[in-house]
Design an enzyme around this catalytic site. Structure first.
Site, PDB file in Angstrom:
ATOM      1  N   ASP A  47       0.812  -1.228   0.000  1.00  0.00           N
ATOM      2  CA  ASP A  47       0.000   0.000   0.000  1.00  0.00           C
ATOM      3  C   ASP A  47       0.842   1.274   0.000  1.00  0.00           C
ATOM      4  OD1 ASP A  47      -2.191  -1.701   0.121  1.00  0.00           O
ATOM      5  OD2 ASP A  47      -2.223  -1.664   2.310  1.00  0.00           O
ATOM      6  N   GLU A  48       2.000   1.203  -0.593  1.00  0.00           N
ATOM      7  CA  GLU A  48       2.881   2.374  -0.633  1.00  0.00           C
ATOM      8  C   GLU A  48       2.388   3.413  -1.623  1.00  0.00           C
ATOM      9  OE1 GLU A  48       3.843  -0.747  -1.149  1.00  0.00           O
ATOM     10  OE2 GLU A  48       5.326  -1.307   0.365  1.00  0.00           O
ATOM     11  N   LYS A  62       1.829   2.143  -5.157  1.00  0.00           N
ATOM     12  CA  LYS A  62       2.344   1.602  -6.422  1.00  0.00           C
ATOM     13  C   LYS A  62       1.410   1.908  -7.589  1.00  0.00           C
ATOM     14  CE  LYS A  62       2.352  -2.432  -4.398  1.00  0.00           C
ATOM     15  NZ  LYS A  62       2.099  -2.058  -3.002  1.00  0.00           N
ATOM     16  N   LYS A 114      -0.739   4.302  -8.055  1.00  0.00           N
ATOM     17  CA  LYS A 114      -0.681   5.710  -8.474  1.00  0.00           C
ATOM     18  C   LYS A 114       0.540   5.964  -9.350  1.00  0.00           C
ATOM     19  CE  LYS A 114       0.571  10.271  -7.291  1.00  0.00           C
ATOM     20  NZ  LYS A 114       0.439  11.525  -6.618  1.00  0.00           N
ATOM     21  N   GLY A 120      -4.553  -4.230  -3.785  1.00  0.00           N
ATOM     22  CA  GLY A 120      -5.537  -3.191  -4.096  1.00  0.00           C
ATOM     23  C   GLY A 120      -4.742  -1.971  -4.491  1.00  0.00           C
ATOM     24  N   HIS A 121      -4.721  -1.653  -5.766  1.00  0.00           N
ATOM     25  CA  HIS A 121      -3.909  -0.542  -6.268  1.00  0.00           C
ATOM     26  C   HIS A 121      -4.827   0.603  -6.672  1.00  0.00           C
ATOM     27  CE1 HIS A 121      -0.308  -3.401  -7.260  1.00  0.00           C
ATOM     28  NE2 HIS A 121      -0.667  -3.418  -5.992  1.00  0.00           N
ATOM     29  N   THR A 122      -4.643   1.742  -6.003  1.00  0.00           N
ATOM     30  CA  THR A 122      -5.558   2.869  -6.198  1.00  0.00           C
ATOM     31  C   THR A 122      -4.965   3.898  -7.148  1.00  0.00           C
ATOM     32  OG1 THR A 122      -6.111   2.529  -3.879  1.00  0.00           O
ATOM     33  CG2 THR A 122      -7.008   4.503  -4.926  1.00  0.00           C
ATOM     34  N   GLN A 137       2.005  -6.011  -3.259  1.00  0.00           N
ATOM     35  CA  GLN A 137       2.434  -6.117  -1.856  1.00  0.00           C
ATOM     36  C   GLN A 137       3.723  -5.312  -1.651  1.00  0.00           C
ATOM     37  OE1 GLN A 137       1.392  -9.527  -3.390  1.00  0.00           O
ATOM     38  NE2 GLN A 137      -0.499  -8.480  -2.889  1.00  0.00           N
ATOM     39  N   SER A 180       5.486  12.352  -3.870  1.00  0.00           N
ATOM     40  CA  SER A 180       4.044  12.417  -4.117  1.00  0.00           C
ATOM     41  C   SER A 180       3.387  13.196  -2.990  1.00  0.00           C
ATOM     42  CB  SER A 180       3.491  10.994  -4.197  1.00  0.00           C
ATOM     43  OG  SER A 180       2.091  11.008  -4.260  1.00  0.00           O
TER      44      SER A 180
HETATM   45  P1  GDP Z   1      -0.740   0.341  -3.571  1.00  0.00           P
HETATM   46  O1  GDP Z   1      -1.329  -0.931  -3.106  1.00  0.00           O
HETATM   47  O2  GDP Z   1       0.743   0.413  -3.343  1.00  0.00           O
HETATM   48  O3  GDP Z   1      -1.103   0.694  -4.985  1.00  0.00           O
HETATM   49  O4  GDP Z   1      -1.350   1.480  -2.638  1.00  0.00           O
HETATM   50  P2  GDP Z   1      -2.905   1.618  -2.197  1.00  0.00           P
HETATM   51  O5  GDP Z   1      -3.688   2.098  -3.349  1.00  0.00           O
HETATM   52  O6  GDP Z   1      -3.378   0.377  -1.533  1.00  0.00           O
HETATM   53  O7  GDP Z   1      -2.801   2.687  -1.050  1.00  0.00           O
HETATM   54  C1  GDP Z   1      -2.275   3.950  -1.254  1.00  0.00           C
HETATM   55  C2  GDP Z   1      -3.338   4.965  -0.859  1.00  0.00           C
HETATM   56  O8  GDP Z   1      -2.757   6.244  -0.722  1.00  0.00           O
HETATM   57  C3  GDP Z   1      -4.414   5.133  -1.904  1.00  0.00           C
HETATM   58  O9  GDP Z   1      -5.616   5.462  -1.271  1.00  0.00           O
HETATM   59  C4  GDP Z   1      -3.904   6.304  -2.747  1.00  0.00           C
HETATM   60  O10 GDP Z   1      -4.951   7.001  -3.395  1.00  0.00           O
HETATM   61  C5  GDP Z   1      -3.281   7.148  -1.683  1.00  0.00           C
HETATM   62  N1  GDP Z   1      -2.121   7.949  -2.102  1.00  0.00           N
HETATM   63  C6  GDP Z   1      -1.135   7.641  -2.975  1.00  0.00           C
HETATM   64  N2  GDP Z   1      -0.194   8.593  -2.985  1.00  0.00           N
HETATM   65  C7  GDP Z   1      -0.573   9.531  -2.085  1.00  0.00           C
HETATM   66  C8  GDP Z   1      -0.001  10.753  -1.618  1.00  0.00           C
HETATM   67  O11 GDP Z   1       1.079  11.164  -2.011  1.00  0.00           O
HETATM   68  N3  GDP Z   1      -0.704  11.438  -0.658  1.00  0.00           N
HETATM   69  C9  GDP Z   1      -1.900  10.998  -0.191  1.00  0.00           C
HETATM   70  N4  GDP Z   1      -2.505  11.739   0.744  1.00  0.00           N
HETATM   71  N5  GDP Z   1      -2.464   9.870  -0.606  1.00  0.00           N
HETATM   72  C10 GDP Z   1      -1.802   9.132  -1.530  1.00  0.00           C
HETATM   73  P1  IMO Z   2      -0.875  -4.170  -2.283  1.00  0.00           P
HETATM   74  O1  IMO Z   2      -0.417  -4.703  -3.624  1.00  0.00           O
HETATM   75  C1  IMO Z   2      -0.979  -4.615   2.040  1.00  0.00           C
HETATM   76  C2  IMO Z   2      -1.064  -8.678   3.626  1.00  0.00           C
HETATM   77  C3  IMO Z   2      -2.321  -9.137   4.321  1.00  0.00           C
HETATM   78  C4  IMO Z   2      -1.736 -10.137   5.302  1.00  0.00           C
HETATM   79  C5  IMO Z   2      -0.612 -10.775   4.517  1.00  0.00           C
HETATM   80  C6  IMO Z   2      -0.980 -12.086   3.828  1.00  0.00           C
HETATM   81  O2  IMO Z   2      -2.173  -3.466  -2.335  1.00  0.00           O
HETATM   82  O3  IMO Z   2       0.210  -3.391  -1.646  1.00  0.00           O
HETATM   83  P2  IMO Z   2      -2.520 -12.789   1.793  1.00  0.00           P
HETATM   84  O4  IMO Z   2      -3.902 -12.383   1.405  1.00  0.00           O
HETATM   85  O5  IMO Z   2      -1.488 -12.469   0.762  1.00  0.00           O
HETATM   86  O6  IMO Z   2      -2.459 -14.209   2.241  1.00  0.00           O
HETATM   87  O7  IMO Z   2      -2.177 -11.913   3.096  1.00  0.00           O
HETATM   88  O8  IMO Z   2      -0.247  -9.832   3.525  1.00  0.00           O
HETATM   89  N1  IMO Z   2      -1.269  -8.172   2.253  1.00  0.00           N
HETATM   90  C7  IMO Z   2      -1.200  -6.877   1.917  1.00  0.00           C
HETATM   91  N2  IMO Z   2      -1.027  -5.774   2.692  1.00  0.00           N
HETATM   92  N3  IMO Z   2      -1.065  -4.484   0.690  1.00  0.00           N
HETATM   93  C8  IMO Z   2      -1.218  -5.575  -0.087  1.00  0.00           C
HETATM   94  O9  IMO Z   2      -1.164  -5.503  -1.439  1.00  0.00           O
HETATM   95  C9  IMO Z   2      -1.327  -6.835   0.520  1.00  0.00           C
HETATM   96  N4  IMO Z   2      -1.503  -8.096   0.060  1.00  0.00           N
HETATM   97  C10 IMO Z   2      -1.450  -8.896   1.127  1.00  0.00           C
HETATM   98  O10 IMO Z   2      -2.967  -8.068   4.952  1.00  0.00           O
HETATM   99  O11 IMO Z   2      -1.164  -9.448   6.382  1.00  0.00           O
HETATM  100 MG    MG Z   3      -2.851  -1.605  -1.840  1.00  0.00          MG
END
Ligand code: GDP
Ligand code: IMO
Ligand code: MG
Length: 423
Positions: free
Chosen positions: A13-14, A16, A18, A40-42, A224, A412
């Site tokens: 959830d860093e 990626k 975006k 879950g990539h937003t 991840q 960002s």
């Molecule tokens: P991913 O899994 O690495 O693609 O990341 P996620 O989508 O799960 O989570 C990142 C969250 O942070 C999402 O809700 C994005 O819309 C949000 N986001 C991304 N970059 C920034 C940023 O620079 N600032 C803020 N406030 N939100 C961000």
């Molecule tokens: P993105 O790509 C954050 C975590 C789960 C759990 C562990 C194992 O959006 O960054 P799993 O379903 O793979 O058996 O779960 O890994 N996890 C994530 N945490 N972002 C993810 O993906 C994740 N995918 C799995 O919460 O702790």
């Molecule tokens: Mg995510």
């Protein structure tokens, strides 16, 4: 021609999704190499927020090909939902979405097995997203899995039946009794398989090889984060694939010497969703503020993400394991308003101060050692050039660059595509 990688350096959830979306204009092919719908990539643009689980994050661009690589596990049911969602935006994805024949399928019984396994672990549960990831990769390495390419063969349903029967016996083995209606799940599954079959299946390693020969630009999209890597993460609280750079080679069939840039993405603080150790986790109002301002809720499960200060010990380890060449710092805007920022630069570990990640980072073994830095109060979200950065933010960035011995090339400052500053 080279392949560039983009991967998360923390616990996922860093941001990626975006950044892949922002970078897609520079590439011909975006290729997901591991994980599945646990991701879950937003992406945000034009006031709309999209969440992708299996589909690569370049799909909203006109030209780029989006490839789901062999290292990915696909749940046809979730995949169909993602496609249905793209349909609502009238997106013509058919011509630009390709699926590797060697990608494995998540079956309905894999999901049930995931749930039964987690329920039986009680307090020791991984905190899985319950998408069937672990059981599917177990069948892959156990050499029992069903692959996308099998759907083109006549006997795959026979193989499906015998595997599902075996899974049912395994589900019975667990003490935790999970209620499920397989007939209903299968009807949804087989319908979704037909949708999947309407897409183009390819021998993706050959496709990527030819693309490289033709000088096409390829970006491999990780899912991840490095600390969830099956080998190098905080085992057993990890996912079941190699999320680190090597995973892109096995997950796409790209040779290691073809990889050029490795983009490592991290948040300016740290989050984790699910169970497992997290040395810099905060249980106070600072952690609560990060969660609230950063909207730290899982994009896949909606669970609240645990929040804490940036952990440079763990980040350095991830930079090392991946060979990161450029860093991208996300969500700096969320830290606006903190008077003092803390950065963990070492651990107190069994009576010693160490700066590398030890075998176990359970709280009873590890206490973080913090360096304090001055915070900034300016709102970063409207900034569009690095010249507008407050001095304290520049100090923070430069401190990290020095510690990590790697340049931070993107900062960002908000979720939208446009809120991206190149340095
Ligand atoms: P991913 O899994 O690495 O693609 O990341 P996620 O989508 O799960 O989570 C990142 C969250 O942070 C999402 O809700 C994005 O819309 C949000 N986001 C991304 N970059 C920034 C940023 O620079 N600032 C803020 N406030 N939100 C961000
Ligand atoms: P993105 O790509 C954050 C975590 C789960 C759990 C562990 C194992 O959006 O960054 P799993 O379903 O793979 O058996 O779960 O890994 N996890 C994530 N945490 N972002 C993810 O993906 C994740 N995918 C799995 O919460 O702790
Ligand atoms: Mg995510």
């Amino acid at each position: 021609m080279a392949v560039n990688l983009l991967l998360g350096l923390q616990w996922g959830d860093e941001g990626k999704g975006k950044i892949v979306d922002v970078l897609t204009k520079n590439y011909d092919i975006i290729a997901r190499f591991q994980g599945g719908p646990n991701a879950g990539h937003t992406l945000e643009f034009d006031g709309i927020k999209h969440v992708l689980h299996t589909i690569p994050s370049g799909i909203f661009h006109d030209k780029a090909i989006n490839l789901v690589g062999n290292g990915v596990v696909i749940d046809p049911v979730i995949f169909k939902k993602e496609l249905d969602n793209l349909d609502t935006f009238n997106l013509d994805y058919k011509s630009k979405l390709l699926i590797s024949r060697k990608a494995h399928l998540i079956l309905p019984t894999h999901r049930i097995l995931d749930a039964a396994s987690e329920a039986s672990k009680g307090k020791a549960k991984i905190g899985s997203t319950l998408k069937g990831i672990g059981p599917t990769y177990m069948d892959k390495t156990g050499r029992n899995g069903i692959r996308v390419g099998d759907l083109e063969l006549s006997d795959w349903k026979k193989r499906y039946r015998s595997l599902a029967n075996k899974h049912e016996a395994m589900i019975d083995f667990y003490d935790a009794k999970i209620e499920y209606d397989l007939t209903e799940l299968e009807s949804e599954f087989f319908k979704a398989i037909e949708t999947l079959k309407s897409l183009t299946f390819i021998d993706s390693e050959e496709y990527l090889y030819q693309a490289q020969r033709e000088g096409k630009k390829i970006l491999a999209e990780g899912a991840q984060g490095s600390l969830l890597d099956i080998d190098f993460g905080t085992y057993p609280f990890v996912t079941s694939s190699n999320t680190t750079a090597a995973g892109a080679c096995t997950g796409l069939g790209v040779a290691p010497n073809q990889i050029k840039e490795v983009f490592g993405i991290f948040k300016a603080y740290t989050t984790r969703v699910g169970s497992g150790p997290f040395p810099t986790e905060l249980f106070d109002t600072d952690g609560e503020t990060m969660g609230r301002v950063g909207h730290e809720f899982g994009a896949t499960t909606g669970r609240a993400r645990r929040c804490g200060w940036l952990d440079l010990v763990a980040l350095k380890y991830a930079v090392q394991v991946n060979g990161v060449t450029q860093l991208m710092m996300m969500k700096g805007d969320v830290l606006s308003g903190f008077k003092t920022l803390k950065v963990c630069t070492a651990y107190n570990y069994q009576g010693k101060t160490i700066t590398h990640l030890p075998y176990t980072i359970e709280p009873e073994n590890v206490t973080p050692v913090y360096t304090e830095m001055k915070g900034w109060s300016e709102d970063l979200t409207k900034m569009n050039d690095k010249s507008q950065f407050p001095a304290a933010l520049n100090d923070y960035i430069e401190f990290l660059e020095k510690e990590l011995e790697t340049p931070i090339t993107i900062v960002s400052v908000g979720p939208d595509r446009t809120q991206t500053i190149h340095r």
